[in-house]
Design an enzyme around this catalytic site. Structure first.
Site, PDB file in Angstrom:
ATOM      1  N   LYS A 189       1.704  24.974  -3.720  1.00 50.56           N
ATOM      2  CA  LYS A 189       0.417  24.382  -3.326  1.00 50.56           C
ATOM      3  C   LYS A 189       0.479  22.873  -3.504  1.00 50.56           C
ATOM      4  O   LYS A 189      -0.228  22.270  -4.322  1.00 50.56           O
ATOM      5  CB  LYS A 189      -0.719  24.998  -4.145  1.00 50.56           C
ATOM      6  CG  LYS A 189      -0.887  26.493  -3.883  1.00 50.56           C
ATOM      7  CD  LYS A 189      -1.928  27.115  -4.783  1.00 50.56           C
ATOM      8  CE  LYS A 189      -2.039  28.616  -4.528  1.00 50.56           C
ATOM      9  NZ  LYS A 189      -3.019  29.270  -5.438  1.00 50.56           N
ATOM     10  N   ARG A 199       0.806  -1.218   0.000  1.00 48.35           N
ATOM     11  CA  ARG A 199       0.000   0.000   0.000  1.00 48.35           C
ATOM     12  C   ARG A 199       0.840   1.269   0.000  1.00 48.35           C
ATOM     13  O   ARG A 199       0.578   2.209  -0.770  1.00 48.35           O
ATOM     14  CB  ARG A 199      -0.976  -0.008   1.178  1.00 48.35           C
ATOM     15  CG  ARG A 199      -1.857   1.237   1.320  1.00 48.35           C
ATOM     16  CD  ARG A 199      -2.401   1.781   0.026  1.00 48.35           C
ATOM     17  NE  ARG A 199      -3.064   0.776  -0.803  1.00 48.35           N
ATOM     18  CZ  ARG A 199      -3.263   0.904  -2.101  1.00 48.35           C
ATOM     19  NH1 ARG A 199      -2.826   1.976  -2.736  1.00 48.35           N
ATOM     20  NH2 ARG A 199      -3.864  -0.045  -2.784  1.00 48.35           N
ATOM     21  N   LYS A 234       4.134  39.089  -2.359  1.00 43.89           N
ATOM     22  CA  LYS A 234       2.720  39.063  -2.701  1.00 43.89           C
ATOM     23  C   LYS A 234       1.975  40.195  -1.996  1.00 43.89           C
ATOM     24  O   LYS A 234       2.585  40.999  -1.282  1.00 43.89           O
ATOM     25  CB  LYS A 234       2.132  37.694  -2.349  1.00 43.89           C
ATOM     26  CG  LYS A 234       2.774  36.557  -3.162  1.00 43.89           C
ATOM     27  CD  LYS A 234       2.304  35.192  -2.719  1.00 43.89           C
ATOM     28  CE  LYS A 234       0.897  34.899  -3.165  1.00 43.89           C
ATOM     29  NZ  LYS A 234       0.831  34.668  -4.640  1.00 43.89           N
ATOM     30  N   GLU A 242       4.248  40.189  -7.106  1.00 46.18           N
ATOM     31  CA  GLU A 242       2.889  39.986  -7.601  1.00 46.18           C
ATOM     32  C   GLU A 242       2.178  41.328  -7.738  1.00 46.18           C
ATOM     33  O   GLU A 242       2.252  42.164  -6.838  1.00 46.18           O
ATOM     34  CB  GLU A 242       2.115  39.092  -6.631  1.00 46.18           C
ATOM     35  CG  GLU A 242       0.651  38.884  -6.998  1.00 46.18           C
ATOM     36  CD  GLU A 242      -0.127  38.228  -5.868  1.00 46.18           C
ATOM     37  OE1 GLU A 242      -0.538  37.080  -6.057  1.00 46.18           O
ATOM     38  OE2 GLU A 242      -0.310  38.858  -4.804  1.00 46.18           O
ATOM     39  N   ASP A 265      -1.458  38.664 -11.397  1.00 43.19           N
ATOM     40  CA  ASP A 265      -2.442  37.883 -10.661  1.00 43.19           C
ATOM     41  C   ASP A 265      -3.841  38.098 -11.225  1.00 43.19           C
ATOM     42  O   ASP A 265      -4.394  39.196 -11.147  1.00 43.19           O
ATOM     43  CB  ASP A 265      -2.414  38.272  -9.182  1.00 43.19           C
ATOM     44  CG  ASP A 265      -3.373  37.437  -8.354  1.00 43.19           C
ATOM     45  OD1 ASP A 265      -3.456  36.214  -8.599  1.00 43.19           O
ATOM     46  OD2 ASP A 265      -4.056  37.996  -7.476  1.00 43.19           O
TER      47      ASP A 265
END
Length: 284
Positions: free
Chosen positions: A141, A106, A173, A202, A223
């Site tokens: 992410k 597994r 950002k 950004e 963005d």
């Protein structure tokens, strides 16, 4: 393709060993009680097949699971990382102790099917920009504890890696800009903190883009700019700085953006919306 082909190979190898060790500890705990139903010295042969088309990725994670369980197990591969695989293809044959094969099954499949799923999705995005002078990038992410593994998989699938983490490149950002008091202030501070690191900023509006273009930055991230705004941004930048399209990017949105020809398109979906490839291990 192999881990040794990556520029961060040593870090990736260390990451592999740790994640496999933790996954086995998590799964086996005090012992595999179901495997004890089988005679201790019984041996067997098993094969792993795929039930769907995709890009194979994760061989070395798969191998490491079996190695940590029983280094005497013999694995013979029919496919390499990066190969296209078709339904019912045999990927690998395993021979050795039956208990060990079933205990490792597994965890080994979890790595192989998840990384193959990541590579398969990445390949779809790579094909979407095929023939265009655009690079598709992954993001941070990623699935928890699988950062470098998934970044390897996106590379295997034909995309490129953005920064590996918070340590190897600045990505300034909206919240950093707000906390620093503006783009100029944030960039100036970045030059003080780590003058040898690349700086990306950004922007969310054309006005912010104008300000960013006046700063010594390497990349400007657009963005959620639509195709019209992206084209305007490219015209304004006049090749002064690299531009990266980002924000809820999917295959449909890329289709709208790619003809404007930004330098990069970053896609969080590559690693956060992954469907594992359907693989199966059978004793034969």
């Amino acid at each position: 393709m192999f881990i040794s082909d990556m520029p961060y190979a040593k870090t990736l190898r260390d990451h592999l060993l740790r994640t496999v060790r933790f996954s086995l500890e998590e799964d086996i705990g005090t012992g595999d009680i179901t495997a004890k139903l089988i005679p201790e010295d019984q041996t067997a042969s098993a094969t792993v097949i795929t039930r769907e088309k995709g890009i194979l990725c994760g061989r070395e994670w798969f191998e490491e699971v079996f190695r940590q369980i029983d280094p005497t197990l013999e694995l013979t591969w029919a496919k390499q990382d990066g190969d296209t695989i078709e339904p019912n293809d045999t990927l690998v044959t395993i021979k050795g102790n039956t208990r060990a094969i079933l205990t490792a099954e597994r965890c080994a499949l979890n790595f192989l099917q998840t990384l193959s799923g990541t590579a398969t999705l990445a390949n779809q995005y790579a094909m979407a920009v095929n023939g265009k002078d655009i690079v598709v990038l992954d993001t941070r992410k990623t699935l928890p504890c699988l950062r470098l593994a998934q970044k390897y998989a996106t590379y295997v699938g034909g995309c490129q890696n953005h920064r590996l983490g918070l340590y190897d490149m600045f990505l300034i950002k909206e919240n950093h800009i707000a906390a620093c008091g503006g783009i100029a202030q944030a960039v100036s501070k970045a030059q003080e903190v780590a003058p040898d690191k690349r700086i990306e900023v950004e922007v969310e509006t054309i006005e912010q883009l104008k300000e960013a273009l006046e700063q010594p930055v390497d990349v400007i991230m657009l963005d959620n700019f639509d195709a019209e705004l992206t084209a305007k941004a490219i015209e304004m930048s006049n090749q002064k700085v690299k531009l990266e399209s980002s924000g809820n990017m999917d295959l449909n949105k890329i289709d709208d953006i790619i003809n404007t020809l930004p330098d990069f398109v970053s896609v969080g979906n590559l690693t956060k919306h992954v469907t594992a490839l359907d693989l199966s291990l059978r004793l034969g």
